[in-house]
Design an enzyme around this catalytic site. Structure first.
Site, short mmCIF file in Angstrom:
data_model
loop_
_atom_site.label_atom_id
_atom_site.label_comp_id
_atom_site.label_asym_id
_atom_site.label_seq_id
_atom_site.Cartn_x
_atom_site.Cartn_y
_atom_site.Cartn_z
N SER A 181 4.72 28.42 -23.22
CA SER A 181 5.38 27.68 -24.08
C SER A 181 6.99 27.83 -23.57
O SER A 181 7.28 28.97 -23.16
CB SER A 181 5.42 28.58 -25.63
N TYR B 137 5.51 35.76 -31.12
CA TYR B 137 4.89 34.60 -30.47
C TYR B 137 5.59 34.50 -28.98
O TYR B 137 5.02 34.10 -27.65
CB TYR B 137 4.97 33.39 -31.19
P1 NAP Z 1 -3.08 23.60 -32.80
O1 NAP Z 1 -2.91 22.08 -33.21
O2 NAP Z 1 -2.78 24.53 -34.10
O3 NAP Z 1 -4.61 23.67 -32.42
C1 NAP Z 1 -5.02 24.98 -32.11
C2 NAP Z 1 -6.56 24.95 -31.49
O4 NAP Z 1 -6.90 25.99 -31.09
C3 NAP Z 1 -7.43 24.55 -32.34
O5 NAP Z 1 -8.51 23.90 -31.94
C4 NAP Z 1 -8.14 25.60 -33.22
O6 NAP Z 1 -9.39 25.53 -33.53
C5 NAP Z 1 -7.92 26.70 -31.85
N1 NAP Z 1 -8.07 27.98 -32.26
C6 NAP Z 1 -6.92 28.73 -32.77
N2 NAP Z 1 -7.18 29.85 -32.98
C7 NAP Z 1 -8.07 30.25 -32.32
C8 NAP Z 1 -8.91 31.38 -31.68
N3 NAP Z 1 -8.51 32.62 -32.31
N4 NAP Z 1 -9.94 31.32 -30.92
C9 NAP Z 1 -10.31 30.11 -30.42
N5 NAP Z 1 -9.81 28.70 -30.76
C10 NAP Z 1 -8.66 28.85 -31.72
O7 NAP Z 1 -2.22 24.00 -31.58
P2 NAP Z 1 -1.50 23.20 -30.45
O8 NAP Z 1 -0.17 22.94 -30.96
O9 NAP Z 1 -2.37 22.30 -29.86
O10 NAP Z 1 -1.27 24.32 -29.38
C11 NAP Z 1 -2.25 24.69 -28.21
C12 NAP Z 1 -1.53 25.69 -27.48
O11 NAP Z 1 -0.29 25.03 -26.87
C13 NAP Z 1 -1.23 26.91 -28.01
O12 NAP Z 1 -1.43 28.01 -27.07
C14 NAP Z 1 0.45 26.73 -28.31
O13 NAP Z 1 0.80 28.19 -28.28
C15 NAP Z 1 0.71 26.17 -27.08
N6 NAP Z 1 2.08 25.30 -27.54
C16 NAP Z 1 2.16 24.45 -28.48
C17 NAP Z 1 3.45 23.99 -28.71
C18 NAP Z 1 3.84 23.03 -29.69
O14 NAP Z 1 4.65 22.62 -30.21
N7 NAP Z 1 2.60 22.27 -30.62
C19 NAP Z 1 4.43 24.17 -28.02
C20 NAP Z 1 4.40 25.23 -26.82
C21 NAP Z 1 3.11 25.72 -26.73
P3 NAP Z 1 -9.83 25.27 -35.15
O15 NAP Z 1 -9.55 23.73 -35.25
O16 NAP Z 1 -11.34 25.55 -35.21
O17 NAP Z 1 -8.78 25.94 -36.09
#
Ligand code: NAP
Length: 250
Positions: A145, A159
């Site tokens: 991130s 985080y």
């Molecule tokens: P999201 O929309 O909240 O989706 C999270 C996904 O991870 C869901 O499929 C969830 O499964 C799964 N998950 C959550 N906790 C888990 C666990 N303990 N074990 C296995 N699966 C788990 O998140 P996102 O925004 O797509 O983020 C994905 C990655 O990108 C993360 O690492 C996040 O830190 C990184 N990121 C995101 C952003 C942003 O702005 N969105 C920015 C920088 C980095 P369920 O559906 O079953 O809950």
């Protein structure tokens, strides 16, 4: 054994992970879609992959659990018989807090899911892909991130620190396995419009931050998926240990 390369995406059921699964299928991968709780969302992505001609399964497992990680990889072995790529995407945020307000339980969960989980998944992937273990090579992409660089003061410094650990892990592991046919890279997304912000209590965060982003808009999950699939592809054959900002200039 399947003829198509096999990709395991942790947290593949929603947001960035789901976009990665869909694009991977379009580009010829079979996909193991890991999820934590939302079976219906994972099943929908499995259907999308199949509609693109790929094989897919949903695998329930908490990357905060070492036992779940072992079972998840065993399921991949049993179902596909091979593994060619891992996207360490599952990650969590928590409510906005100052560091002097955070509980030890919060910190341990953050590090267990975001850091230990990613490292354990990478270790399982290396055991299957590295030539040192008789594997045919492969690629790992870790989702970091921009928080790793910016620090997320007064939001979630824990985080940000967990993602900085992912950056360093990417560099170290990439050098450890560079001569074993395994490439390891990371992507630092900026502000991406997914559900993760709501899970941290700020459903409008992506839109609210738009004026602070040089491109004046949040990114999409698909824009991150494009970068992930590039780093997984043979086109990136000489890239390892790289950390790519995909952040609209943020
Ligand atoms: P999201 O929309 O909240 O989706 C999270 C996904 O991870 C869901 O499929 C969830 O499964 C799964 N998950 C959550 N906790 C888990 C666990 N303990 N074990 C296995 N699966 C788990 O998140 P996102 O925004 O797509 O983020 C994905 C990655 O990108 C993360 O690492 C996040 O830190 C990184 N990121 C995101 C952003 C942003 O702005 N969105 C920015 C920088 C980095 P369920 O559906 O079953 O809950």
């Amino acid at each position: 054994m399947t003829q198509r390369p096999v990709l395991l995406v942790t947290g593949g059921s929603r947001g960035i992970g789901a976009a990665v699964c869909r694009l991977a299928a379009r580009l010829g991968w079979d996909v193991a879609v890991n999820y934590a709780a939302n079976r219906a969302a994972a099943d929908a992505i499995v259907s999308d992959v199949k509609a693109e001609g790929g094989n897919a399964i949903a695998i329930k497992g908490d990357v905060g659990s070492a036992q779940d990680i072992i079972s998840m990889f065993q399921t991949v072995d049993k179902h596909f018989g091979r593994l060619d790529g891992l996207v360490n995407n599952a990650g969590i945020v928590d409510a906005q807090q100052r560091v002097d307000e955070m509980s030890v339980e919060r910190l341990e969960r953050m590090m267990r899911v975001n850091v230990t989980g990613s490292i354990l998944c990478a270790a399982e992937a290396v055991r299957r892909m590295s030539s040192r273990h008789g594997g045919k090579g492969g690629a790992i992409v870790n989702i970091s991130s921009m928080a790793a660089v910016l620090g997320s003061a007064s939001q979630y410094v824990d985080y940000a620190a967990s993602k900085a650990a992912i950056d360093t892990f990417t560099i170290g592991l990439s050098r450890e396995v560079a001569n074993e046919g395994v490439r390891v890279n990371a992507i630092r997304p900026g502000v991406i419009d997914t559900d993760i912000h709501a899970s941290g209590g700020l459903p409008n965060r992506a839109r609210d931050l738009a004026p602070s982003i040089p491109m004046q808009r949040p990114g999409t999950a698909e824009e991150i998926a494009d970068a992930v699939l590039y780093l997984l592809s043979p086109t990136a054959s000489y890239i390892t240990g790289a950390i790519l900002n995909v952040s609209g200039g943020r």
